[in-house]
Design a protein around this motif. Structure first.
Motif, PDB file in Angstrom:
ATOM      1  N   LEU A 191       0.820  -1.197   0.000  1.00 28.11           N
ATOM      2  CA  LEU A 191       0.000   0.000   0.000  1.00 28.11           C
ATOM      3  C   LEU A 191       0.863   1.259   0.000  1.00 28.11           C
ATOM      4  N   ILE A 192       2.014   1.165   0.602  1.00 22.46           N
ATOM      5  CA  ILE A 192       2.878   2.326   0.708  1.00 22.46           C
ATOM      6  C   ILE A 192       3.254   2.877  -0.661  1.00 22.46           C
ATOM      7  N   LYS A 193       3.219   2.032  -1.684  1.00 18.78           N
ATOM      8  CA  LYS A 193       3.568   2.485  -3.032  1.00 18.78           C
ATOM      9  C   LYS A 193       2.534   3.457  -3.593  1.00 18.78           C
ATOM     10  N   LEU A 194       1.328   3.424  -3.039  1.00 14.94           N
ATOM     11  CA  LEU A 194       0.320   4.363  -3.508  1.00 14.94           C
ATOM     12  C   LEU A 194       0.615   5.782  -3.037  1.00 14.94           C
ATOM     13  N   ALA A 195       1.345   5.910  -1.935  1.00 14.90           N
ATOM     14  CA  ALA A 195       1.526   7.221  -1.319  1.00 14.90           C
ATOM     15  C   ALA A 195       2.502   8.095  -2.090  1.00 14.90           C
ATOM     16  N   ASN A 196       2.238   9.397  -2.040  1.00 12.03           N
ATOM     17  CA  ASN A 196       3.102  10.372  -2.677  1.00 12.03           C
ATOM     18  C   ASN A 196       3.533  11.393  -1.629  1.00 12.03           C
ATOM     19  N   ILE A 197       4.805  11.521  -1.406  1.00 12.32           N
ATOM     20  CA  ILE A 197       5.302  12.469  -0.413  1.00 12.32           C
ATOM     21  C   ILE A 197       5.989  13.628  -1.131  1.00 12.32           C
ATOM     22  N   TYR A 198       5.487  14.831  -0.906  1.00 10.06           N
ATOM     23  CA  TYR A 198       6.039  16.017  -1.564  1.00 10.06           C
ATOM     24  C   TYR A 198       7.315  16.471  -0.847  1.00 10.06           C
ATOM     25  N   ASN A 199       8.400  16.592  -1.596  1.00 11.97           N
ATOM     26  CA  ASN A 199       9.686  17.023  -1.057  1.00 11.97           C
ATOM     27  C   ASN A 199       9.720  18.556  -1.097  1.00 11.97           C
ATOM     28  N   THR A 200       9.449  19.159   0.052  1.00 14.33           N
ATOM     29  CA  THR A 200       9.369  20.623   0.082  1.00 14.33           C
ATOM     30  C   THR A 200      10.714  21.291  -0.175  1.00 14.33           C
ATOM     31  N   LYS A 201      11.784  20.604   0.191  1.00 15.17           N
ATOM     32  CA  LYS A 201      13.109  21.188   0.001  1.00 15.17           C
ATOM     33  C   LYS A 201      13.431  21.360  -1.480  1.00 15.17           C
ATOM     34  N   ASP A 202      13.186  20.310  -2.245  1.00 15.82           N
ATOM     35  CA  ASP A 202      13.514  20.351  -3.669  1.00 15.82           C
ATOM     36  C   ASP A 202      12.309  20.626  -4.558  1.00 15.82           C
ATOM     37  N   SER A 203      11.150  20.814  -3.937  1.00 23.41           N
ATOM     38  CA  SER A 203       9.906  21.041  -4.687  1.00 23.41           C
ATOM     39  C   SER A 203       9.674  19.940  -5.709  1.00 23.41           C
ATOM     40  N   VAL A 204       9.839  18.694  -5.290  1.00 26.19           N
ATOM     41  CA  VAL A 204       9.669  17.544  -6.172  1.00 26.19           C
ATOM     42  C   VAL A 204       8.509  16.710  -5.662  1.00 26.19           C
ATOM     43  N   VAL A 205       7.654  16.326  -6.576  1.00 23.98           N
ATOM     44  CA  VAL A 205       6.526  15.483  -6.201  1.00 23.98           C
ATOM     45  C   VAL A 205       6.923  14.024  -6.391  1.00 23.98           C
ATOM     46  N   GLY A 206       6.469  13.140  -5.512  1.00 28.75           N
ATOM     47  CA  GLY A 206       6.850  11.733  -5.563  1.00 28.75           C
ATOM     48  C   GLY A 206       6.148  10.952  -6.648  1.00 28.75           C
ATOM     49  N   GLN A 207       6.395   9.642  -6.666  1.00 24.05           N
ATOM     50  CA  GLN A 207       5.906   8.800  -7.752  1.00 24.05           C
ATOM     51  C   GLN A 207       4.631   8.027  -7.416  1.00 24.05           C
ATOM     52  N   GLY A 208       4.085   8.197  -6.218  1.00 26.45           N
ATOM     53  CA  GLY A 208       2.823   7.530  -5.900  1.00 26.45           C
ATOM     54  C   GLY A 208       1.654   8.197  -6.598  1.00 26.45           C
ATOM     55  N   ILE A 209       0.460   7.673  -6.402  1.00 26.10           N
ATOM     56  CA  ILE A 209      -0.718   8.254  -7.066  1.00 26.10           C
ATOM     57  C   ILE A 209      -1.502   9.163  -6.132  1.00 26.10           C
ATOM     58  N   VAL A 210      -1.052   9.307  -4.883  1.00 21.63           N
ATOM     59  CA  VAL A 210      -1.781  10.075  -3.894  1.00 21.63           C
ATOM     60  C   VAL A 210      -0.972  11.294  -3.483  1.00 21.63           C
ATOM     61  N   GLY A 211      -1.635  12.431  -3.392  1.00 27.02           N
ATOM     62  CA  GLY A 211      -0.959  13.652  -2.992  1.00 27.02           C
ATOM     63  C   GLY A 211      -1.093  13.927  -1.509  1.00 27.02           C
ATOM     64  N   ASN A 212      -0.496  15.046  -1.055  1.00 25.70           N
ATOM     65  CA  ASN A 212      -0.559  15.431   0.358  1.00 25.70           C
ATOM     66  C   ASN A 212      -1.867  16.170   0.612  1.00 25.70           C
TER      67      ASN A 212
END
Length: 791
Positions: free
Chosen positions: A707-728
């Motif tokens: 399930l953890i693969k669905l999650a998307n964690i936004y990297n505020t330092k580098d302003s990069v969005v993760g590869q999951g399908i779910v946003g913050n």
């Protein structure tokens, strides 16, 4: 009205024979329960593949033959066209006439679309109406397409019931790894609906046809290049020999009887029931009438008119059942009790006078749902014998078996979907109890008018309208998107589309373009919550923008005006039996349903199933998720719907959180499980699958599917969005998929993972809240999603 919309119209006419609008005046009733054959339908017409120069597009559609005995698909016709930008599609350039189209430089920058004219096997009313997809714009490509070679099937001389397996060799000139390649099985060159895995079990539907296995190779895009061709050309195996019939039980005819008066000139009708232990459909069953055991060669219909030669003889109705599929094809002949008391009529034919056909609606506009009433007056002949006339309703020239008429009384017909597009007449054959039948008399014919709706009541899925009879039809699809209160807030529907096909929530998905997804979103190949999160950051959408939560729990209303009916005729999608899907939201009334969230989300080789509502898990709900589901004891409310939350384990040893997945869609205990409870952790402190002994065989990739693969964690330092399908996101529902999140309510989703230190706890995941997780007592209530392998 949408210039690409193609509706089927029929003129209002009073005639004795219908020559258009899907009915046939010489349509044999055998094999279709006595009804006219209706034309086949193509729906959900769409395009798959990358619209890039050098790539290949594939046309997709669903074939339906809307008859009591559905016919197999015949030689359906395809066309790819280049849209020229005006409303008239008749002069668009034709690019190809197969189900696939290889894009060349000449299509660069052009809008192309796919059309299909469905055809059924047979010789009566086999051609349906052409339906077309939306268009796609062709862009330039970069790099080389992946390839599929050496495509084979492990059994080239198959039999019904056997499982075939396809195989192939994947390669890519750029060295890109394979992603999730697409499979399809073909029957005589036509795609088999739903056959999209490497294994395929043959059914009686495939008997007598050749089979192919086809692969569309798909590669990864490791460098994230725009317009990079990740889809190759479809490659197919050689065709098998014709699928052989399966040896089984012979069909059986039972309850063979006759009915009717036994006087010369009277019509006697034979009836029977068809049965086959192998569930083979009925083919061209042989009907025979015999006089003194001698077959009457020309009498092969179910009705027979007694003649003077039958006086003093023995008349029999006999049936030899014939199956359309399987072996043996033919069963034993069975005959009804013989008729041995045929007598000569002694009276004159009486006189009848037909009354005007009455209706509870507009009799000149016979619409589905209206009840038509036919009647006649009986004037006996000089003998004064009682009325023995026969009254029937006919669709075309075929008797409507469901309309039962009682002698001497009025006869009602409630117009159903099966009569849509046909002409209706009320007919009476005059006869006294002591006379021969007279000449049948019929009322003027009435054309039928109506609106059909088909599709799925699911966010992101299509609903399709089929308008029959009405001219100058104007369509309006309406949804209440003013709130996220679900059924309680469904009181002010507004127009959201006017075409013949409406994609539920299409205006939500239109907020995020593929270009935004690849350049500003997380570029994982799908539009998802992570992209919505990025769209908020980019001010493309905001907290007030309508999203999936505004649709879940609502209904879709279709209103139609026409020349014949200037006042809107409206129907709800939830009330149409031809519309599938929907979430059951009321535990006190299981007939109530509304737009459901996206039912299945596919990501990285796995398919995740939406949570179920509290009502869907109640005994007797009749939901299509299967009768073996455990009952939910807890619920959490979102979008006006109570969603089921379950304990993972009870103190009595039952495991309802696990049983949701192990029983999803199963009809009985002997069915194999295809859905499982996902894992969420794999480190040494956790046992990833704590229920392996209970049959939880979740799909695996490099280690497991989490399930953890669905999650998307936004990297505020580098302003990069993760590869999951779910946003913050902090709302109570997914804006793209409509799944309940309830992030503020601390109700995460169960997983099968348990901490080694305490197996009485389980790991659960708030995967709509940056993927945070925690260990929870297995007796707490949590949402459940289930997982299966994609493909």
């Amino acid at each position: 009205m949408d210039g690409n919309m193609k509706l089927r119209y029929c003129a209002l006419a009073i005639a004795t024979v219908l020559t258009g609008c899907g009915s046939d005046s010489e349509n044999p009733a055998q094999g279709n329960n006595g009804q006219d054959f209706k034309a086949p339908i193509a729906s959900s017409v769409a395009i798959s593949g990358d619209a890039l120069v050098g790539s290949t597009l594939t046309g997709k559609y669903t074939f339906t033959d809307p008859n009591y005995s559905p016919r197999p698909e015949g030689d359906s016709q395809y066309q790819w066209r280049q849209a020229d930008g005006d409303a008239d599609t008749g002069n668009d350039k034709v690019l190809g006439e197969s189900q696939t189209l290889a894009l060349t430089d000449s299509e660069f920058g052009q809008n192309v679309y796919f059309c299909v004219t469905p055809a059924a096997e047979g010789n009566v009313n086999i051609i349906g109406e052409e339906k077309c997809s939306a268009s796609v714009n062709v862009q330039s490509g970069a790099g080389e397409k992946p390839q599929a070679d050496n495509v084979i099937i492990d059994n080239t001389a198959p039999t019904v019931g056997e499982t075939l397996t396809g195989d192939y060799t994947y390669s890519d000139p750029d060295g890109d790894a394979e992603a999730i390649s697409r499979f399809v099985w073909k029957s005589n060159g036509k795609d088999i609906d739903g056959a999209n895995q490497q294994g395929f079990t043959l059914t009686a539907t495939q008997e007598g046809v050749s089979i192919q296995f086809c692969v569309t190779p798909v590669s990864e895009n490791p460098d994230g290049l725009p317009n990079y061709p990740v889809t190759g050309d479809q490659a197919c195996s050689d065709a098998t020999t014709a699928v052989a019939a399966k040896q089984g039980s012979a069909p059986v005819a039972s309850a063979v009887t006759t009915s009717g008066d036994h006087t010369v000139g009277s019509i006697v009708t034979g009836q029977y029931s068809y049965q086959d232990d192998d569930n083979d459909l009925e083919g061209e069953t042989i009907i025979a009438w015999k006089r003194d055991s001698v077959v009457l060669p020309s009498e092969t219909a179910s009705s027979y008119t007694l003649t003077v030669d039958d006086k003093g003889a023995s008349v029999e109705f006999c049936v030899t059942p014939v199956a359309a599929t399987g072996l043996p094809k033919q069963g034993s002949e069975v005959c009804a009790d013989p008729i041995t008391d045929v007598t000569e009529p002694v009276g004159d034919v009486p006189t009848i006078t037909l009354g005007d056909v009455a209706s509870d609606g507009d009799v000149q506009l016979a619409q589905v749902g209206d009840t038509l009433t036919g009647s006649y007056q009986y004037q006996p002949s000089s003998s004064g014998a009682a009325d023995d006339s026969k009254a029937v309703w006919k669709a075309g020239d075929q008797v409507i078996a469901s309309a039962t008429c009682t002698t001497g009384q009025v006869c009602d017909l409630t117009i159903g979907e099966q009569q849509l597009g046909q002409t209706l007449t009320y007919c009476v054959t005059p006869k006294a109890t002591d006379s021969q039948p007279g000449t049948e008399q019929c009322s003027p014919a009435l054309d039928t008018f109506g609106i059909r709706m088909s599709g799925k009541l699911e966010f992101g899925q299509d609903l399709e309208a089929d308008i029959v009879g009405y001219t100058n039809a104007q369509l309006s699809w309406k949804v209440d998107t003013s709130n996220t209160d679900g059924p309680a807030g469904d009181s002010s529907r507004v127009e959201v589309a006017t075409g013949s096909i409406y994609t539920i929530g299409q205006e939500v998905l239109a907020n995020i373009t593929p270009e935004f997804e690849s350049s500003t979103g997380n570029n994982n190949g799908m539009i998802d919550d992570a992209d919505w999160d990025q769209a908020i950051r980019a001010s493309v959408v905001d907290s007030t923008t309508v999203n999936a939560a505004h649709y879940v729990g609502k209904d879709v209303e279709l209103c139609v005006t026409s020349t014949e009916q200037p006042q809107p005729q409206c129907l709800l999608a939830s009330a149409q039996p031809t519309v599938s899907g929907g979430v059951i939201y009321n535990k006190d009334d299981f007939n109530l349903r509304a737009i459901e969230p996206v039912r299945e989300v596919t990501f990285k080789g796995a398919v995740y199933h939406r949570p179920l509502s509290f009502a869907e898990m109640q005994t007797g709900s009749g939901s299509d998720f299967g009768p073996l589901m455990p009952k939910a004891h807890y619920s959490q409310t979102a979008m006006g719907i109570d969603w089921a939350s379950l304990k993972l384990e009870h103190t009595d040893g039952t495991k309802p959180g696990l049983e949701v997945c192990l029983n999803l869609y199963k009809q009985d205990e002997t069915d194999s499980s295809t859905w499982f409870l996902p894992a969420s952790r794999s480190d040494s402190a956790y046992l990833p699958n704590g229920f392996e002994a209970e049959g939880n065989q979740l799909p695996v990739d490099d280690v497991n599917t989490y399930l953890i693969k669905l999650a998307n964690i936004y990297n505020t330092k580098d302003s990069v969005v993760g590869q999951g399908i779910v946003g913050n996101l902090q709302g109570t529902a997914s804006p793209i998929f409509g799944w309940v999140t309830n992030s503020a309510g601390n109700t995460p989703f169960w997983s099968a993972t348990k901490p080694n230190s305490n197996l009485e706890q389980a790991n659960s995941v708030k995967f709509y809240d940056s993927g945070s997780s925690g260990n929870n007592a297995v007796g707490n209530g949590r949402f459940v999603t289930c997982v299966r392998a994609a493909g």
